[in-house]
Enzyme design. Structure first.
Site, PDB file in Angstrom:
ATOM      1  N   SER A 277       0.881 -13.703  -1.950  1.00 21.02           N
ATOM      2  CA  SER A 277      -0.396 -13.129  -2.300  1.00 21.02           C
ATOM      3  C   SER A 277      -1.455 -14.172  -2.908  1.00 21.02           C
ATOM      4  O   SER A 277      -0.770 -15.040  -3.496  1.00 21.02           O
ATOM      5  CB  SER A 277       0.008 -12.161  -3.779  1.00 21.02           C
ATOM      6  OG  SER A 277      -1.395 -11.714  -4.230  1.00 21.02           O
TER       7      SER A 277
ATOM      8  N   THR B 211       0.428  -4.242  -4.395  1.00 25.28           N
ATOM      9  CA  THR B 211       0.197  -4.597  -2.935  1.00 25.28           C
ATOM     10  C   THR B 211       1.391  -3.834  -2.305  1.00 25.28           C
ATOM     11  O   THR B 211       2.182  -2.970  -2.813  1.00 25.28           O
ATOM     12  CB  THR B 211      -0.087  -6.047  -2.633  1.00 25.28           C
ATOM     13  OG1 THR B 211      -0.178  -6.273  -1.296  1.00 25.28           O
ATOM     14  CG2 THR B 211       1.139  -6.827  -3.060  1.00 25.28           C
TER      15      THR B 211
ATOM     16  N   LYS C 255       1.514   0.853  -2.854  1.00 28.95           N
ATOM     17  CA  LYS C 255       0.525   1.481  -3.215  1.00 28.95           C
ATOM     18  C   LYS C 255       0.379   3.032  -3.199  1.00 28.95           C
ATOM     19  O   LYS C 255      -0.363   3.647  -4.144  1.00 28.95           O
ATOM     20  CB  LYS C 255      -0.763   1.047  -2.116  1.00 28.95           C
ATOM     21  CG  LYS C 255      -1.321  -0.302  -2.362  1.00 28.95           C
ATOM     22  CD  LYS C 255      -2.211  -0.907  -1.349  1.00 28.95           C
ATOM     23  CE  LYS C 255      -2.452  -2.248  -0.942  1.00 28.95           C
ATOM     24  NZ  LYS C 255      -3.654  -2.551  -0.245  1.00 28.95           N
TER      25      LYS C 255
ATOM     26  N   GLU D 113     -12.064   9.074  -7.409  1.00 26.51           N
ATOM     27  CA  GLU D 113     -12.477   9.909  -6.223  1.00 26.51           C
ATOM     28  C   GLU D 113     -11.815   9.106  -4.929  1.00 26.51           C
ATOM     29  O   GLU D 113     -11.219   9.738  -4.355  1.00 26.51           O
ATOM     30  CB  GLU D 113     -14.075  10.401  -6.170  1.00 26.51           C
ATOM     31  CG  GLU D 113     -14.118  11.419  -5.127  1.00 26.51           C
ATOM     32  CD  GLU D 113     -15.658  11.841  -5.014  1.00 26.51           C
ATOM     33  OE1 GLU D 113     -16.656  11.150  -5.457  1.00 26.51           O
ATOM     34  OE2 GLU D 113     -15.975  12.834  -4.201  1.00 26.51           O
TER      35      GLU D 113
ATOM     36  N   ASP E  56      -9.922  -1.245  -1.860  1.00 27.36           N
ATOM     37  CA  ASP E  56      -9.940  -1.871  -0.742  1.00 27.36           C
ATOM     38  C   ASP E  56     -11.073  -1.611   0.148  1.00 27.36           C
ATOM     39  O   ASP E  56     -11.432  -2.298   0.955  1.00 27.36           O
ATOM     40  CB  ASP E  56      -8.471  -1.520  -0.047  1.00 27.36           C
ATOM     41  CG  ASP E  56      -7.337  -2.162  -0.543  1.00 27.36           C
ATOM     42  OD1 ASP E  56      -7.299  -3.223  -0.869  1.00 27.36           O
ATOM     43  OD2 ASP E  56      -6.196  -1.387  -0.596  1.00 27.36           O
TER      44      ASP E  56
ATOM     45  N   GLY F  30      -6.049   2.334  14.760  1.00 30.81           N
ATOM     46  CA  GLY F  30      -5.284   2.688  13.590  1.00 30.81           C
ATOM     47  C   GLY F  30      -5.449   4.024  12.927  1.00 30.81           C
ATOM     48  O   GLY F  30      -6.667   4.136  12.675  1.00 30.81           O
TER      49      GLY F  30
ATOM     50  N   ASN G 229      -6.207   6.020  17.835  1.00 27.39           N
ATOM     51  CA  ASN G 229      -4.446   5.581  17.560  1.00 27.39           C
ATOM     52  C   ASN G 229      -3.859   5.753  18.435  1.00 27.39           C
ATOM     53  O   ASN G 229      -4.008   6.362  19.397  1.00 27.39           O
ATOM     54  CB  ASN G 229      -4.274   6.536  16.431  1.00 27.39           C
ATOM     55  CG  ASN G 229      -3.038   5.978  15.742  1.00 27.39           C
ATOM     56  OD1 ASN G 229      -2.755   4.753  15.404  1.00 27.39           O
ATOM     57  ND2 ASN G 229      -1.726   6.743  15.319  1.00 27.39           N
ATOM     58  N   ARG G 230      -2.735   4.836  18.513  1.00 22.22           N
ATOM     59  CA  ARG G 230      -1.523   5.025  19.686  1.00 22.22           C
ATOM     60  C   ARG G 230      -1.029   6.363  19.805  1.00 22.22           C
ATOM     61  O   ARG G 230      -0.995   6.918  20.780  1.00 22.22           O
ATOM     62  CB  ARG G 230      -0.537   3.967  19.389  1.00 22.22           C
ATOM     63  CG  ARG G 230       0.529   3.789  20.309  1.00 22.22           C
ATOM     64  CD  ARG G 230       1.229   2.613  19.835  1.00 22.22           C
ATOM     65  NE  ARG G 230       1.995   2.708  18.646  1.00 22.22           N
ATOM     66  CZ  ARG G 230       2.770   1.568  17.881  1.00 22.22           C
ATOM     67  NH1 ARG G 230       2.797   0.498  18.830  1.00 22.22           N
ATOM     68  NH2 ARG G 230       3.144   1.879  16.773  1.00 22.22           N
TER      69      ARG G 230
ATOM     70  N   GLY H  24     -10.058 -10.612   7.951  1.00 22.52           N
ATOM     71  CA  GLY H  24     -10.032 -10.047   6.681  1.00 22.52           C
ATOM     72  C   GLY H  24     -10.009 -10.819   5.483  1.00 22.52           C
ATOM     73  O   GLY H  24      -9.880  -9.948   4.413  1.00 22.52           O
TER      74      GLY H  24
END
Ligand code: ATR
Length: 262
Positions: free
Chosen positions: A15, A62, A66, A78, A102, A126, A150-151, A236
């Site tokens: 982290s 993390t 979560k 919200e 996030d 995803g 998505n797959r 990211g």
């Protein structure tokens, strides 16, 4: 007394939250303590309870906790309710509060690149927790159309039916990953493919103008394909800094400038 904060996860060694929070604190002249806490997989709740009982002020959460953090909170924002996941905890009037920063972290990172989200057509690859957490903030930031590819199509359809009531102002559609086509202002890779070192191949018919990889510091076939197409792309780290800034501002009431820490 110096306020104490922590990030809790399993594993936790990797982290970067402590270094970010210390950097924000230094820049803004705030004194704090911020530690990493490793919780056994089956003892998350007791670790959180102990931390706050011992006077802790705030916690980041993390992987893989979560969803458990979401379930533990007495009061949720919200966006945390919609994400069904919490990455930021604090206590107020004896109640445990939870937020999910996030998605706003991603939005702030994208805007810091001067990529526009106003009326944007966005493709998200995803349909797991990472996608769930970012849809609402992307819509609030002005997205006009969001396609979840998505797959496993069924998982994307489930997410669509869960979320459409929360974001009625956007066109929310689904596609199978292998059937991708169309033109998008932005593609976000929210699959875990880069984290597990798997390849992700995008069909040539798919056109896009910006590419955001949520993972960072890992080889990414998604980024490789953006590069091959000459499309502006990033990974990211900005989102990580953005979510940390948002958590910091909840706890301290002041917001560091994202661009100072990229
Ligand atoms: P997270 O919470 O990080 O979103 P997750 O809930 O396990 O993690 O979801 C992982 C996502 O990455 C899923 O959408 C998964 O697709 P499936 O629903 O079909 O499993 C996607 N994913 C993982 N590995 C992938 C790969 N090699 N190619 C394409 N998609 C992949």
């Amino acid at each position: 007394m110096v306020k104490r904060f922590a990030v809790i996860g399993n594993p936790i060694e990797q982290s970067r939250s402590p270094e970010l929070h210390f950097a924000f604190a230094k820049k803004l002249g705030i004194e704090l303590d911020y530690q990493k806490r490793l919780a056994p997989i089956d003892a998350f709740a007791s670790h959180v309870t102990d931390f706050f009982a011992q006077g802790g002020s705030g916690m980041n959460v993390t992987v893989p906790f979560k969803e458990q953090a979401y379930a533990l909170c007495d009061v949720l924002t919200e966006r945390a309710q919609i994400a069904k996941a919490v990455n930021t905890l604090w206590q107020q009037d004896g109640k445990l509060h939870g937020d999910n920063t996030d998605g706003q972290g991603l939005v702030d990172a994208i805007l810091a690149l001067n990529w526009s989200l106003q009326d944007a057509r966005i493709l998200i690859l995803g349909a797991g927790g990472a996608t769930r957490g970012v849809i609402y903030p992307l819509v609030k930031a002005g997205a006009k159309q969001i396609v979840i590819a998505n797959r496993t199509l069924q998982r994307a359809q489930q997410l669509q039916s869960d979320l459409k009531g929360a974001v009625p102002e956007v066109e929310l559609q689904v596609m199978e990953l292998t059937a991708l086509s169309g033109e998008f202002d932005l593609v976000i890779n929210a699959t875990s493919a880069s984290l597990t070192g798997e390849a992700l191949s995008l069909p040539p018919e798919l056109k896009f103008h910006h590419a955001y990889e949520m993972a960072y510091g890992k080889p990414s076939t998604f980024i490789d394909q953006a590069k091959a197409r000459g499309v502006p792309h990033t990974e990211g780290f900005g989102m990580l800094v953005g979510q940390a800034i948002e958590a910091f501002s909840i706890w301290h009431g002041v917001k560091p400038e994202l661009k100072d820490f990229l």
